[in-house]
Design a protein around this motif. Structure first.
Motif, PDB file in Angstrom:
ATOM      1  N   ASP A   1     -10.579  25.998   7.079  1.00 22.03           N
ATOM      2  CA  ASP A   1     -11.712  25.190   6.869  1.00 22.03           C
ATOM      3  C   ASP A   1     -11.801  24.384   5.495  1.00 22.03           C
ATOM      4  OD1 ASP A   1     -14.733  24.666   7.720  1.00 22.03           O
ATOM      5  OD2 ASP A   1     -15.018  25.552   5.812  1.00 22.03           O
TER       6      ASP A   1
ATOM      7  N   ARG B   1     -11.274  20.351   5.137  1.00 24.73           N
ATOM      8  CA  ARG B   1     -12.436  19.650   4.705  1.00 24.73           C
ATOM      9  C   ARG B   1     -12.153  18.617   3.554  1.00 24.73           C
ATOM     10  NH1 ARG B   1     -17.114  20.535   6.940  1.00 24.73           N
ATOM     11  NH2 ARG B   1     -17.404  22.213   8.184  1.00 24.73           N
TER      12      ARG B   1
ATOM     13  N   ALA C   1     -12.357  14.545   3.762  1.00 24.39           N
ATOM     14  CA  ALA C   1     -13.276  13.878   2.985  1.00 24.39           C
ATOM     15  C   ALA C   1     -12.592  12.834   2.344  1.00 24.39           C
ATOM     16  CB  ALA C   1     -13.737  14.865   1.931  1.00 24.39           C
TER      17      ALA C   1
ATOM     18  N   TRP D   1     -18.474  19.597  13.048  1.00 20.84           N
ATOM     19  CA  TRP D   1     -17.719  20.232  12.053  1.00 20.84           C
ATOM     20  C   TRP D   1     -17.683  19.517  10.603  1.00 20.84           C
ATOM     21  CZ3 TRP D   1     -13.008  19.107   9.554  1.00 20.84           C
ATOM     22  CH2 TRP D   1     -12.548  20.099   8.596  1.00 20.84           C
ATOM     23  N   LEU D   2     -17.637  18.206  10.705  1.00 20.35           N
ATOM     24  CA  LEU D   2     -17.468  17.306   9.563  1.00 20.35           C
ATOM     25  C   LEU D   2     -18.868  17.219   9.164  1.00 20.35           C
ATOM     26  CD1 LEU D   2     -15.412  14.125  11.065  1.00 20.35           C
ATOM     27  CD2 LEU D   2     -14.635  15.699   9.100  1.00 20.35           C
TER      28      LEU D   2
ATOM     29  N   HIS E   1     -21.762  18.915   9.598  1.00 17.24           N
ATOM     30  CA  HIS E   1     -22.748  20.154   9.917  1.00 17.24           C
ATOM     31  C   HIS E   1     -23.984  19.764  10.415  1.00 17.24           C
ATOM     32  CE1 HIS E   1     -20.380  21.611   6.295  1.00 17.24           C
ATOM     33  NE2 HIS E   1     -20.573  20.483   5.923  1.00 17.24           N
TER      34      HIS E   1
ATOM     35  N   VAL F   1     -18.896  16.146   3.679  1.00 10.87           N
ATOM     36  CA  VAL F   1     -17.843  16.956   4.336  1.00 10.87           C
ATOM     37  C   VAL F   1     -17.769  18.505   3.459  1.00 10.87           C
ATOM     38  CG1 VAL F   1     -15.598  16.973   5.028  1.00 10.87           C
ATOM     39  CG2 VAL F   1     -17.013  15.110   5.839  1.00 10.87           C
ATOM     40  N   VAL F   2     -17.389  18.060   2.239  1.00  9.38           N
ATOM     41  CA  VAL F   2     -17.100  19.167   1.465  1.00  9.38           C
ATOM     42  C   VAL F   2     -18.394  20.184   0.628  1.00  9.38           C
ATOM     43  CG1 VAL F   2     -14.644  18.334   0.900  1.00  9.38           C
ATOM     44  CG2 VAL F   2     -16.562  17.606  -0.288  1.00  9.38           C
TER      45      VAL F   2
ATOM     46  N   GLU G   1     -21.508  21.481   1.675  1.00  8.35           N
ATOM     47  CA  GLU G   1     -22.396  21.495   2.972  1.00  8.35           C
ATOM     48  C   GLU G   1     -23.822  21.469   2.587  1.00  8.35           C
ATOM     49  OE1 GLU G   1     -21.362  24.976   5.099  1.00  8.35           O
ATOM     50  OE2 GLU G   1     -23.176  25.150   6.064  1.00  8.35           O
TER      51      GLU G   1
END
Lengths: 209, 209
Positions: free
Chosen positions: A117, A121, A125, A183-184, A186, B128-129, B131
């Protein structure tokens, strides 16, 4: 001892390589892509900078291979042969929905794996704002996976389970991209039920039959 | 002059507000989210830091409103009433495919608009990083747009054009998420043909009818 120089050297190299991959992935997860440097990776891996430059030409190169290696270590997509070799493709049991659901469930496992994860990420990003880097990583890491879906959908088309006028490269996005966006960004929970539903909707459509 | 203090003050405020939005969007596009500061926005906008803190509590707040404002300035999704007020929803002409295609074409225009691209990418990359930040921006900027699709799909379901067992919040992802992923990850070209195809595939399914 003189009779085994090559295996020893190979073991040493393999150990350094693993340490470098682990250092690169943990650094990028903690500091982000821009602040990750070859020097930093070398220091954390306990090797000289030159050891890294002997094998790779840039931090992007190291990270690319670290991710390819990680993908082999973590949740294997269905179709992997189980001892780390390249997958031969998505299984073709004749039941397209079942085959797609199985592969997407394996992807759910991978996306929820903490080893994957944070570094994934950080890289994703950077790809959003750095188009050149993004395209390199997509071409090397993502597109080869997507081409497995293309092959499976083509085989389904040959078997008459997919309409003849469907473009497989676009069709796969109906179930792959929703999972990727959740996923990217949320934007919603990631579960087996969810990916199963995506496959059913994509294959049979939202309109009544 | 003493008879018009309120309109003058309003004009001055409106001018400062526009300058602050423009400064925030250009700064985040150039420097990225982490390096954008309230001080930097104030300096570029030519206002005091306190002017910003009088209206907003943080840089995230300023950017959020700057994006909401930008969305009104750039390509308006079909359904906007044309003078900057909130859209009443996606048009309902009775032809679901045509209505969805029209809205997605407007989104294509917006994604390809350079005023939108760089700042939106900087913000998306941070989401993305980070949340927590990602969820705030999705809740305020993206989810309200997605709920317009939910409403349109519900109306189509009531009209018998969508299967009764379809969850509209998941269904919309079949055509919205592929476009989002192509934009975020540079995984393919973004065109009207492409989004039209997504709508057809999603509504009528990949399997033969």
């Amino acid at each position: 001892m003189a009779s085994k120089p090559a295996p020893d050297a190979t073991r040493r190299s393999e150990k350094s390589r693993r340490a470098i991959y682990a250092a690169a992935l943990s650094l990028v997860a903690e500091a982000g892509y821009p602040k990750t440097t070859v020097e930093g990776i070398a220091a954390r891996a306990g090797v000289g900078k030159q050891t890294i430059y002997r094998w790779w030409s840039s931090k992007a190169d190291v990270l690319l291979e670290a991710f390819l290696d990680l993908a082999e270590q973590t949740a294997r997509p269905a179709g992997h042969d189980g001892d780390g070799h390249e997958t031969a493709g998505i299984p073709d049991t004749g039941d397209l929905a079942a085959d797609l659901k199985a592969v997407l469930r394996a992807t759910v496992d991978e996306l929820l794996d903490p080893r994957f994860d944070a570094p994934a990420r950080a890289l994703a990003a950077e790809g959003v704002v750095d188009e050149r880097l993004g395209r390199v990583f997509v071409a090397r890491l993502l597109e080869p996976q997507l081409q497995l879906y293309v092959a499976r959908l083509r085989s389904a088309r040959d078997a008459g389970q997919i309409r003849r006028d469907v473009d497989p490269r676009i069709a796969l996005e109906l179930f792959v991209s929703p999972l990727a966006q959740r996923w990217l960004q949320h934007t919603g929970p990631i579960t087996y039920d969810y990916t199963d539903t995506l496959v059913d909707y994509a294959l049979y459509g939202l309109a009544p039959r």
